[in-house]
Design an enzyme around this catalytic site. Structure first.
Site, short mmCIF file in Angstrom:
data_model
loop_
_atom_site.label_atom_id
_atom_site.label_comp_id
_atom_site.label_asym_id
_atom_site.label_seq_id
_atom_site.Cartn_x
_atom_site.Cartn_y
_atom_site.Cartn_z
CB CYS A 93 -2.49 -11.34 3.07
SG CYS A 93 -3.60 -10.03 2.51
CG HIS A 384 -5.95 -13.20 -1.12
ND1 HIS A 384 -5.41 -13.86 -0.03
CD2 HIS A 384 -5.55 -11.91 -1.00
CE1 HIS A 384 -4.73 -13.00 0.71
NE2 HIS A 384 -4.80 -11.80 0.16
CB CYS A 414 3.15 -9.60 -0.13
SG CYS A 414 1.73 -9.87 -1.22
#
Ligand SMILES: CC(=O)SCCNC(=O)CCNC(=O)[C@H](O)C(C)(C)COP(=O)(O)OP(=O)(O)OC[C@H]1O[C@@H](n2cnc3c(N)ncnc32)[C@H](O)[C@@H]1OP(=O)(O)O
Length: 482
Positions: A93, A384, A414
């Protein structure tokens, strides 16, 4: 980056496509289609048609082998000069934030003058492959020259070999999903369900307000007939959120739900970075400067660290190097992988024992002013698409700083694999401080020659033809109204 011999890294601006719920309006879109669209958004916005950029760094987390060097293929699908080199990288990510940091380092050192970075991800077009045993048979079949060899390739065949293998959705070393890991963190840090739902509701409220106020008009370019993120729920309520069943722990202790977690999503985002000289030469604006960064990892396998706690370390180390406190920021962009992840991070920074024992500091980093956090919504509401989130956040924060006139913003992301990526963006008191910024993005785009315009159109058509578009008008209109 604080080294005086290094050059300043300008964020010229970003562009993204609307983010969509998995299996919805981008069900027919590939990573290549979406990354191309985000890149082309930047190209059009800053009049880069036909230009050779020094560097392109981008990636995706969920990829097909056919994606090849995805970043380069996307460059070739835009109307950038085909002489533009590109590299594909992946850091879960954190991918497109890390891409910006890598490109930024090259700009700072003088190695390159400009770079396009980005990320894309699809959870609708995932690689579903056969078991290895069956794949080996197909390889043998491909090489077989005689009928006997073809028959031999299927000797001992069992129909169970045809069971499809979906992509991994869990940490390879623990076998637990991100949600299961975050559940553990939420329980360890005593994060309540109510706190998580409140954060999620705020995320949706702020994102909906930002869309209505036109904040995203300059940042988000319609794609595949979609004009708005279709994940934002302006009509969500605390009561509805409280009624949702825990998604990752059904033992009775679970508190993470579909409502306070990011939903599986599709989308892409890109950002243009450059040296001060290049910006001036091209008379482009500087929205903000990338001034500091840090990446860190935690031992979530053998140690007792939470999988998604590494941003606490990355931010602490970055602040120390920058000589800044956690409160020295006007804006905070903290990736909402899960509402609980953000709440655990904030609680850890407030904790004396965590900051002294784990982060090696003299005392707690303290609290932040929550009204300055994710001011236009976060990943819970916006979505996301893993590798796209970093570029979404860099583009958003740069835009926030531009609108504010000046200020400093902190980014914290994160990632899977127990890592955290952090960065600081700043905007000078005197505005851009780089190029005159006289030629605004819109003016730049307006100057495009008709020859280039038709070339761009032809290229986009070429790209569009490659994917079997099923951009249903009715469905797209629905997203526009969401
Ligand atoms: C480093 C990192 O970033 S780690 C993070 C990586 N990302 C992830 O791991 C993704 C995590 N998310 C997921 O796996 C999935 O989205 C899950 C498991 C949480 C939920 O999946 P699903 O059950 O398919 O969610 P779905 O969207 O159908 O929502 C379930 C229900 O909640 C409701 N709901 C969800 N959000 C809201 C909301 N904000 N308000 C009201 N209702 C909501 C839906 O309407 C749906 O209701 P219904 O069953 O009546 O139709």
């Amino acid at each position: 980056m604080p080294d005086n011999n290094l050059r300043r890294i300008a964020i010229v601006g970003g562009s993204r496509i609307p983010f969509c719920r998995s299996g919805s309006l981008y069900a027919d879109q590939s990573n290549l289609d979406m990354l191309t669209a985000a890149f082309q958004g930047v190209v059009d916005r800053y009049n880069l048609s036909g230009k050779k950029l020094d560097q392109v760094i981008a990636g995706a987390v969920t990829t097909h082998s056919k994606d090849w060097n995805l970043a380069r293929e996307a460059v070739l699908s835009t109307d950038l000069s085909p002489l533009t080199p590109a590299v594909t990288m992946q850091q879960a990510c954190g991918t497109s934030l890390q891409a910006a940091l890598l490109a930024g380092s090259q700009i700072a050192s003088g190695e390159i003058e400009c770079a396009l970075v980005g990320g894309t991800d699809t959870t609708s077009d995932v690689p579903i492959v056969f078991k290895r045993r069956f794949a080996q048979r197909l390889m043998k079949l491909n090489k077989a020259k005689t009928f006997g060899q073809r028959l031999k390739a299927f000797k001992g065949f069992s129909f169970s070999e045809l069971a499809p293998q979906p992509p991994r959705n869990s940490e390879p070393r623990t076998g637990l999903s991100m949600g299961q890991h975050c559940e553990r963190m939420a329980q360890e840090w005593n994060i309540t369900r109510k706190e998580q739902d409140e954060l999620a509701l705020e995320s949706h409220r702020k994102a909906a307000e930002a869309w209505d106020a036109g904040f995203f008009d300059d940042l988000v370019r319609p794609h595949n007939g979609v004009i708005r993120d279709n994940i934002v729920r302006p009509d969500s309520t605390l009561e509805k959120l409280a009624s949702l069943r825990p998604a990752f722990d059904r033992s009775g202790k679970g508190s993470l739900t579909a409502g306070n977690s990011t939903t599986l999503s599709d989308g892409s985002a890109a950002v243009l970075l450059a040296s001060e000289d290049w910006v001036r030469e091209h008379d482009l604006p500087v929205l903000a400067w990338l001034t500091h960064s840090r990446t860190a990892a935690v031992d979530y396998v053998d140690g007792d660290e939470g999988l998604l706690m590494a941003p606490t370390v990355a931010v602490a180390e970055m602040l120390q190097r920058a000589g800044l406190g956690l409160q020295d920021f006007d804006f905070y962009e903290i990736h909402e992988a899960f509402a609980a992840q953000v709440l655990c991070t904030l609680k850890a920074w407030e904790s004396e024992s965590y900051c002294t024992e784990r982060l090696g500091l003299d005392g707690p980093l303290g609290s932040i002013d929550r009204s300055r956090m994710n001011v236009h919504g976060g990943s819970v509401a916006i979505g996301h698409p893993f590798a796209a989130t970093g570029a979404r956040i860099v583009g958003t924060l740069a835009h926030v700083l531009e609108k504010a006139g000046s200020g400093r913003g902190l980014i914290s992301i994160c990632t899977a694999g127990g890592m955290g990526v952090a960065a600081i963006l700043e905007r000078d008191n005197n505005g851009s401080g780089g190029g005159s910024g006289k030629k605004t993005a819109k003016k730049a785009a307006g100057k495009k020659s008709s020859k280039k315009k038709s070339a761009a159109k032809a290229t986009r058509k070429k790209t569009a033809q490659k994917s079997e578009t099923a951009a249903g008008g009715g469905e797209s209109t629905a997203s526009g109204e969401s």
